[in-house]
Design a protein around this motif. Structure first.
Motif, PDB file in Angstrom:
ATOM      1  N   CYS A   1      48.312  42.860  46.457  1.00 37.47           N
ATOM      2  CA  CYS A   1      47.008  42.730  45.805  1.00 37.47           C
ATOM      3  C   CYS A   1      46.478  44.093  45.357  1.00 37.47           C
ATOM      4  O   CYS A   1      46.474  45.053  46.143  1.00 37.47           O
TER       5      CYS A   1
ATOM      6  N   SER B   1      43.103  33.581  51.089  1.00 36.99           N
ATOM      7  CA  SER B   1      42.683  34.512  50.035  1.00 36.99           C
ATOM      8  C   SER B   1      43.352  34.086  48.736  1.00 36.99           C
ATOM      9  O   SER B   1      44.582  34.097  48.648  1.00 36.99           O
TER      10      SER B   1
ATOM     11  N   ASP C   1      42.698  34.713  44.628  1.00 38.50           N
ATOM     12  CA  ASP C   1      41.871  35.438  43.664  1.00 38.50           C
ATOM     13  C   ASP C   1      42.002  34.923  42.239  1.00 38.50           C
ATOM     14  O   ASP C   1      41.368  35.469  41.324  1.00 38.50           O
TER      15      ASP C   1
ATOM     16  N   MET D   1      46.664  40.103  39.659  1.00 34.84           N
ATOM     17  CA  MET D   1      45.922  40.432  40.883  1.00 34.84           C
ATOM     18  C   MET D   1      46.826  40.669  42.095  1.00 34.84           C
ATOM     19  O   MET D   1      46.523  41.480  42.956  1.00 34.84           O
TER      20      MET D   1
ATOM     21  N   ALA E   1      37.783  34.703  47.616  1.00 31.72           N
ATOM     22  CA  ALA E   1      38.231  35.266  46.339  1.00 31.72           C
ATOM     23  C   ALA E   1      37.512  36.591  46.101  1.00 31.72           C
ATOM     24  O   ALA E   1      36.284  36.612  45.984  1.00 31.72           O
TER      25      ALA E   1
ATOM     26  N   ASN F   1      39.456  39.681  37.255  1.00 29.93           N
ATOM     27  CA  ASN F   1      39.528  38.224  37.507  1.00 29.93           C
ATOM     28  C   ASN F   1      38.165  37.546  37.516  1.00 29.93           C
ATOM     29  O   ASN F   1      38.052  36.423  38.020  1.00 29.93           O
TER      30      ASN F   1
END
Ligand code: SF4
Length: 320
Positions: free
Chosen positions: A27, A125, A127, A137, A164, A171
């Motif tokens: 990430c 998690s 995103d 991401m 998120a 994003n």
């Protein structure tokens, strides 16, 4: 035993345990390159304390603090080589709530065994819903694999929440698609303001998409009203006209230090009283009750009074 408490009345009730510092995603708010993608199947034993030592440390912390929640994090906790043994060990300590935060990549395979071992709820998690933004991401393909993992967790009766992290220009276009996905599964999603951690610890501002901007984006499609905040909660929650609930974790624009009850334990057996503090307090298995108590008081004294001030540690090392 007298409760360990600071001048604001804060104490430790939630223990966040970072089981390892490796991950199978990359990430962009957590790592700069592919340094996290060292291993994709199973943690290298050398990086984490043995299961028995970590469990014994949790037992001793629980004896001092009477914990009500343990949250397992990483890196990516589903890579931990003895995860089911860890969950069962914590369950046997009699701690009420066992929770976990994961990127969901291995969730389809591990949801049921975790549930059977005593896991209560998972925060996933996620995103992005769109494959292209997901790749941007996380530096990884196949968002569908995570969506399948979420469904597997729901099917076996785990409580599921989504987290998120929203980054400006990266994003923020995914806020409504993520929200609509969460509503379609009747689960709570929390949108997170970017945190000044790791390689972003001195440049998070340029990616900050604030709580108010997130609410404005949601307001383009939904009407909603605020819900009362729960004690020690990191998130503020809102309810839409059709009864769905979503949250925002706004560590920048709505800090939550005043009633923070979180203690962190890393995979090497160090504790951190506050995420803003980069200096570990090493625990030693020879520490007697009094020595451990003094270290916990020291950890508590390092908590911020008002708000998170940034950390050079990355989520990979301390699990956020
Ligand atoms: S910055 Fe420290 S005191 Fe504030 S919420 Fe985070 S861990 Fe708690």
């Amino acid at each position: 035993m007298q409760v360990i408490e600071d001048k604001y009345g804060r104490t430790f009730k939630t223990l966040r345990v970072s089981l390892l510092s490796t991950c199978n995603l990359g990430c962009i708010y957590c790592v700069q390159g592919d340094e996290s993608l060292k291993l994709t199947n199973g943690a290298h034993p050398a990086t984490s304390l043995p299961l028995s030592e970590l469990l014994d440390t949790i037992r001793r912390l629980h004896a001092q603090l009477d914990l009500d929640t343990v949250r397992l994090t990483g890196g990516e906790p589903l890579l931990y080589h003895d995860l089911i043994g860890m969950i069962a060990g914590i369950r046997d300590l009699g701690i009420s709530h066992i929770k976990l935060t994961t990127n969901g990549f291995l969730l389809q395979r591990l949801a049921l065994p975790m549930k059977q071992a005593g896991m209560e709820s998972v925060n996933v998690s996620l995103d992005a819903i769109g494959e292209e933004v997901f790749l941007q991401m996380s530096r990884r393909h196949s968002v569908q694999r995570i969506l399948d993992g979420i469904d597997a967790a729901l099917d076996c009766g785990l409580e599921v929440k989504l987290n998120a992290v929203i980054m400006r220009g990266k994003n923020d276009s995914q806020i409504l698609p993520l929200l609509n996905f969460a509503f379609s599964r009747n689960i709570r999603i929390r949108f997170l303001e970017i945190m000044a951690m790791g390689h972003l610890h001195d440049q998070a501002d340029k990616y900050l998409f604030t709580r108010d901007e997130i609410l404005r984006e949601i307001g383009r499609q939904y009407r909603f009203t605020p819900l009362d905040r729960l004690q020690s909660s990191t998130a503020g929650y809102w309810k839409t006209g059709d009864g769905h609930v979503f949250g925002v974790i706004a560590n920048e624009s709505q800090p939550f230090c005043h009633d923070c009850n979180r203690l962190r334990l890393d995979s090497h057996g160090n504790i951190y009283g506050c995420l803003s503090d980069n200096h570990p307090i090493a625990l030693d298995k020879t520490d007697d009750e009094n020595a451990l108590r003094l270290k916990l008081e020291e950890a508590l004294s390092r908590k911020q009074a008002l708000k998170f001030t940034g950390s050079e540690l990355s989520m990979l090392e301390i699990g956020g």
